[in-house]
Write an enzyme that holds these catalytic residues in place. Structure first.
Site, short mmCIF file in Angstrom:
data_model
loop_
_atom_site.label_atom_id
_atom_site.label_comp_id
_atom_site.label_asym_id
_atom_site.label_seq_id
_atom_site.Cartn_x
_atom_site.Cartn_y
_atom_site.Cartn_z
N GLU A 1 1.16 -1.09 -0.10
CA GLU A 1 -0.28 0.16 0.15
C GLU A 1 0.99 1.08 -0.08
O GLU A 1 0.63 2.60 -0.66
CB GLU A 1 -1.35 -0.20 1.16
N THR B 1 1.63 5.80 -6.94
CA THR B 1 1.83 4.86 -8.33
C THR B 1 0.97 4.34 -9.05
O THR B 1 0.16 3.49 -8.35
CB THR B 1 3.16 4.48 -7.76
N TYR C 1 -6.51 6.03 3.93
CA TYR C 1 -6.98 5.16 3.25
C TYR C 1 -6.83 3.70 3.54
O TYR C 1 -7.46 2.49 3.53
CB TYR C 1 -7.01 5.57 1.65
N ASP D 1 -9.92 5.49 -1.93
CA ASP D 1 -9.25 5.96 -2.85
C ASP D 1 -10.19 6.32 -3.53
O ASP D 1 -11.31 7.03 -4.10
CB ASP D 1 -8.13 5.11 -3.37
N CYS E 1 -18.09 1.53 -20.01
CA CYS E 1 -19.77 1.70 -19.69
C CYS E 1 -20.48 0.21 -20.18
O CYS E 1 -21.30 -0.31 -19.35
CB CYS E 1 -20.14 2.95 -20.34
#
Length: 366
Positions: free
Chosen positions: A41, A47, A124, A142, A203
């Site tokens: 994390e 990144t 987060y 996030d 979508c």
């Protein structure tokens, strides 16, 4: 459809997608070791996964346990981090590893509040570690999550403002499947990364599409809303690559500035953009020129784009008549130079003048 029903439908549909359609593979998915989760994390903060993946593997190979990372030298860790950027993360990584190893007996914190108190761990990251390692019911929020929720629920509040952050955080908590928080958190992050992408979202492949507010209203590309514009500044660096007696002079960056803790050549920063020729006529260079025995060799301009600034650098190579009397600089040998970590722009310069065979660039005399 009322809000409660829509929230329930979102969670159920997302978990169905994760079970049936989520093919995103990463080495830390399903990991329960809090050290490895924390490491992944921290590396992935700001990144891309594709870039962070190899760094994660290197760190796990060299430091498979937190105690090994805690006892490693700072230069050694920075060298392994080299090229990943945002070096404050690396400093926080070292500080937290030492806190865990030396003050907590090498035992990683197992509750959310203690995890949150680790240096460099925000809301987060704490939620991710708590849920993935211990299955605690904390929702992640996030950029991927914020974008997905803003589009699906049609949230027009700017997500980078205090009201928007509070609203998204509260909504994320309401949507979390408390029975399977680790699975749910991984699913929502994966969905935002591979389906509801920032640009060109898929979508037509989205299982949430029938109930997505942004899709039905044709405003997918308008959400999420952000109110703050990124202010950038330009900085102009002139580096003197000075050599004497088979040694190159370098300095370590200190203070609260970019690249803190990394190494560089002798630096003068110009307040405005000037040519290298003008710099060679400036007092900053003329003070050194009396010790120079060769004509300077001037490089092309190298650039590095950071979040809030663009740095332009020019490298001027010289040979000295005598050792440099400078308390800030140190003359290092080829072997010592190899062990130092440099900013990306300097590494780009070194690669540009290198042999092309992966050997140390030809800044040292043969």
């Amino acid at each position: 459809m009322n809000k409660s029903t829509k929230r329930k439908l979102f969670t159920e549909t997302l978990l169905l997608w994760n079970k049936k359609l989520n093919k995103r593979a990463m080495p830390w998915k399903g990991e329960k070791d809090p050290y490895k989760i924390w490491l992944s994390e921290i590396i992935l903060q700001q990144t891309r996964v594709e870039q962070g993946l190899e760094y994660y593997r290197r760190f796990i190979k060299k430091y498979p346990f937190v105690d090994l990372l805690a006892t490693a030298g700072e230069n050694e860790v920075f060298k392994l981090w080299e090229g990943l950027g945002y070096y404050s993360r690396c400093r926080n990584l070292i500080a937290s590893a030492r806190h865990i190893s030396f003050e907590l007996g090498g035992i990683f914190p197992d509750d959310h509040d203690s995890i949150r108190r680790l240096k460099g761990v925000g809301p987060y990251t704490a939620a991710a570690i708590a849920s993935f390692a211990y299955n605690l019911p904390y929702a992640v929020s996030d950029g991927n999550v914020q974008r997905l929720l803003a589009r699906f629920f049609g949230i027009a509040i700017p997500i980078d403002g205090s009201d928007g952050k509070k609203y998204i955080t509260a909504l994320a908590d309401q949507l979390l499947d408390k029975n399977t928080p680790a699975i749910y958190n991984q699913a929502i992050m994966d969905f935002g990364a591979v389906i509801c992408k920032p640009k060109l979202p898929l979508c037509e492949q989205c299982i949430l599409r029938p109930n997505c507010t942004a899709y039905r209203k044709g405003i997918v590309n308008l959400l999420p809303v952000k109110e703050k514009k990124l202010l950038r500044k330009n900085r102009y660096f002139f580096y003197i690559v000075a050599e004497y007696g088979g040694r190159i002079y370098v300095r370590q960056r200190t203070g609260k500035d970019i690249w803190q803790g990394l190494w560089e050549f002798i630096l003068t920063e110009s307040p405005q953009k000037i040519s290298a020729e003008d710099f060679l006529r400036s007092p900053a260079y003329l003070n050194l020129a009396r010790q120079v025995k060769t004509n300077p060799t001037i490089s092309a301009i190298f650039k590095q784009q950071l979040t809030h600034q663009t740095v332009e650098g020019v490298f001027i190579r010289v040979k000295l008549k005598a050792p440099l009397k400078d308390d800030l600089s140190t003359g290092v040998t080829r072997a010592a130079f190899r062990r130092l970590a440099f900013p990306r722009m300097i590494n780009n310069f070194l690669e540009n003048i290198g042999t092309g065979s992966g050997q140390l660039p030809q800044i040292f005399p043969k």
